[in-house]
Scaffold this active site. Structure first.
Site, short mmCIF file in Angstrom:
data_model
loop_
_atom_site.label_atom_id
_atom_site.label_comp_id
_atom_site.label_asym_id
_atom_site.label_seq_id
_atom_site.Cartn_x
_atom_site.Cartn_y
_atom_site.Cartn_z
N ARG A 191 -19.89 -72.55 13.70
CA ARG A 191 -18.75 -71.85 13.12
C ARG A 191 -19.13 -70.40 12.89
O ARG A 191 -20.29 -70.07 12.62
CB ARG A 191 -18.34 -72.49 11.78
CG ARG A 191 -17.66 -73.86 11.92
CD ARG A 191 -16.34 -73.73 12.65
NE ARG A 191 -15.61 -74.98 12.72
CZ ARG A 191 -15.72 -75.87 13.72
NH1 ARG A 191 -16.58 -75.63 14.70
NH2 ARG A 191 -14.99 -76.95 13.73
N CYS A 205 -7.73 -72.37 12.93
CA CYS A 205 -8.52 -71.99 14.11
C CYS A 205 -7.88 -72.45 15.41
O CYS A 205 -8.33 -72.08 16.47
CB CYS A 205 -9.92 -72.58 14.00
SG CYS A 205 -9.95 -74.39 13.90
N GLU A 208 -13.91 -68.09 7.55
CA GLU A 208 -14.54 -69.06 8.46
C GLU A 208 -13.59 -69.39 9.60
O GLU A 208 -12.38 -69.49 9.40
CB GLU A 208 -14.90 -70.32 7.68
CG GLU A 208 -15.45 -71.47 8.52
CD GLU A 208 -14.38 -72.43 9.06
OE1 GLU A 208 -14.70 -73.18 10.01
OE2 GLU A 208 -13.25 -72.41 8.54
N ARG A 242 -22.39 -78.34 15.09
CA ARG A 242 -21.08 -77.80 14.70
C ARG A 242 -21.23 -76.31 14.40
O ARG A 242 -21.69 -75.91 13.34
CB ARG A 242 -20.55 -78.54 13.46
CG ARG A 242 -19.09 -78.28 13.16
CD ARG A 242 -18.66 -79.05 11.91
NE ARG A 242 -17.23 -79.03 11.74
CZ ARG A 242 -16.37 -79.92 12.24
NH1 ARG A 242 -16.84 -80.91 12.97
NH2 ARG A 242 -15.08 -79.84 12.04
#
Length: 474
Positions: free
Chosen positions: A287, A186, A233, A285
């Site tokens: 995602r 990422c 992801e 968090r």
């Protein structure tokens, strides 16, 4: 007498052969353990059960064939086997097969193994992360392959290889599977990663040759192996990177490959593809999760990530419940570091930029920590445990005895494992065979495990349906 001598000779040869086989077996066991744990640590454990001859040098010489072969005692063999992960309860009766790309330390894998899946291929380039992965996840030697750099499989870094040769290699190396999991890198898409690359004058996104193009390696594997379902992801910022162009290319690519992405049209703040870990554990968090179904199998009807709320825990653990009862003093910030962070925060607060650190009160059941990052090992500033320090950014006497004795502390690696959902305080410990610095990096780069356990459970009936449909077609 002659016949007896022949029989004795035959028995002796068989005994020698059996001893040799056992020594080979023992050496392989030692080698598997040493792929994970330091030689010094393993030698110390072996000495504790009775043999003073074990040392780091002894192990090194034995593994490299520089000394006479040895045979392990039953106690030594038992100890070493316990250092390796045990197979899941459903082994070997698996319901489906999956692969784990850019696997990190296995955060996405856990949920899919829990619903009956068998991991048949893993790819992870970071050797320290591989140690942690191998310490915690059982991999059947007969049915599982481990790869470091996925480009060795896709051959995407070799300009002299044709597409036909590349796809043939993918098909030959990667086993057939029903589900593909990939937390592709990422950094080229994250806000921090983009900011850093901009400051260095480097390309990012798909223009970043080192990591940005790795999505296309995933796409090549999907095209070649045609899994029924994939789960991808990445960071939330993937959607907005380069004014949305990056995400548009990704979605168009997946569509061209023949896949229906769940909740594809959803956008904005109500996009179910963006999942916040705070619903499962006390950590903010976010995602993005892309779940794709092979269109020709017609199995996607009715699936939406909006339904993940059915798997929210009835009672989310509090931060205080995740903390260890006793903590080494080395995790308490030094006076110098705390004064620096405090003054840094004060300076930025005066400019209206907010705090420079995240102080979390473990006594407050509603406390939610900031996002744990891979840089946590540097100063721990994003998540500091409040030990009674005055939270107001006023004039503070850093020589004050009370203030000094209540300096905040970092999370321990074990607490990071709990905050990310790799273990529960009252459950099976997650094995951490690496240094604190490496473990902080690994947990900071990972996913909130219960999020993907919920995604797996949501997908379970669709996976089983896919297996049935594929079997019928074949």
């Amino acid at each position: 007498m002659f016949e007896f001598e022949l029989l004795a000779q035959d028995l002796l040869e068989k005994a020698e052969e059996e001893e040799k086989q056992q020594q080979d077996k023992d050496r392989k066991l030692i080698e598997k353990v040493l792929e994970i744990y330091d030689q010094k640590y393993v030698a110390e454990l072996l000495r504790k059960i009775g043999k003073n001859e074990w040392s780091r040098e002894t192990l090194n010489r034995w593994v490299n064939g520089k000394c006479e072969p040895k045979s392990l005692t039953t106690a030594e063999e038992t100890l070493l086997k316990k250092m390796l992960p045990a197979p899941p309860e459903h082994h070997p009766n698996y319901a489906f097969r999956f692969i784990d790309l850019f696997a990190g330390i296995g955060g996405i894998r856990k949920g899919f193994e829990a619903i009956g899946g068998q991991c048949v291929f893993t790819s992870e380039w970071n050797k320290e992360a591989v140690r942690t992965y191998k310490a915690n996840w059982f991999n059947d030697e007969q049915a599982h392959q481990f790869n470091l750099d996925i480009r060795e499989v896709t051959l995407s870094d070799n300009a002299n290889i044709s597409e036909i040769e590349a796809y043939e290699n993918i098909d030959n190396v990667i086993p057939d599977h029903d589900v593909l999991l990939a937390g592709f890198p990422c950094q080229p898409f994250s806000l921090a990663g983009v900011s850093k690359k901009n400051s260095l004058g480097r390309a990012h996104g798909f223009e970043c040759e080192a990591q940005g193009t790795l999505f296309f390696d995933v796409a090549r594997i999907i095209r070649s192996k045609k899994p029924a379902i994939f789960v991808l992801e990445n960071v939330k910022n993937l959607k907005s990177h380069d004014k949305g162009k990056t995400f548009k290319v990704i979605m168009e690519t997946l569509d061209e490959l023949g896949y229906e992405v769940a909740d594809a049209a959803a956008s904005g703040s109500d996009d179910p593809k963006i999942i916040d870990g705070k619903h499962f554990l006390p950590q903010h968090r976010e995602r993005i999760v892309l779940v794709g179904f092979r269109r020709d199998l017609a199995i996607h009807e009715g699936f939406s990530l909006r339904d993940i709320n059915h798997f929210y825990p009835k009672k989310r653990p509090t931060l205080g419940e995740l903390l260890e009862s006793t903590v080494d003093s080395k995790y308490i910030l030094t006076p110098k570091l705390w004064e620096y962070l405090y003054n840094y925060a004060k300076k930025h607060a005066a400019k209206g930029n907010g705090f420079g650190f995240g102080l979390v009160d473990p006594k407050n059941a509603d406390s939610i920590a900031r996002t744990l990052s891979a840089r946590y090992h540097k100063d721990g500033s994003e998540i500091l445990i409040d030990r009674g320090w005055d939270k107001e950014l006023g004039e503070v006497d850093f020589g004050n005895e009370h203030n000094q004795s209540h300096r905040p502390r970092r999370l321990t690696p074990r607490e990071c494992a709990r905050l990310m959902g790799f273990e529960k305080p009252d459950g099976k410990p997650f094995r951490i065979p690496v240094s604190d610095t490496q473990s902080y990096r690994q947990f900071g780069n990972s996913v909130v495990v219960p999020v993907f356990e919920a995604v797996a459970r949501l997908l379970e009936p669709y996976i089983l349906k896919a297996v049935t449909v594929k079997t019928a077609k074949n």
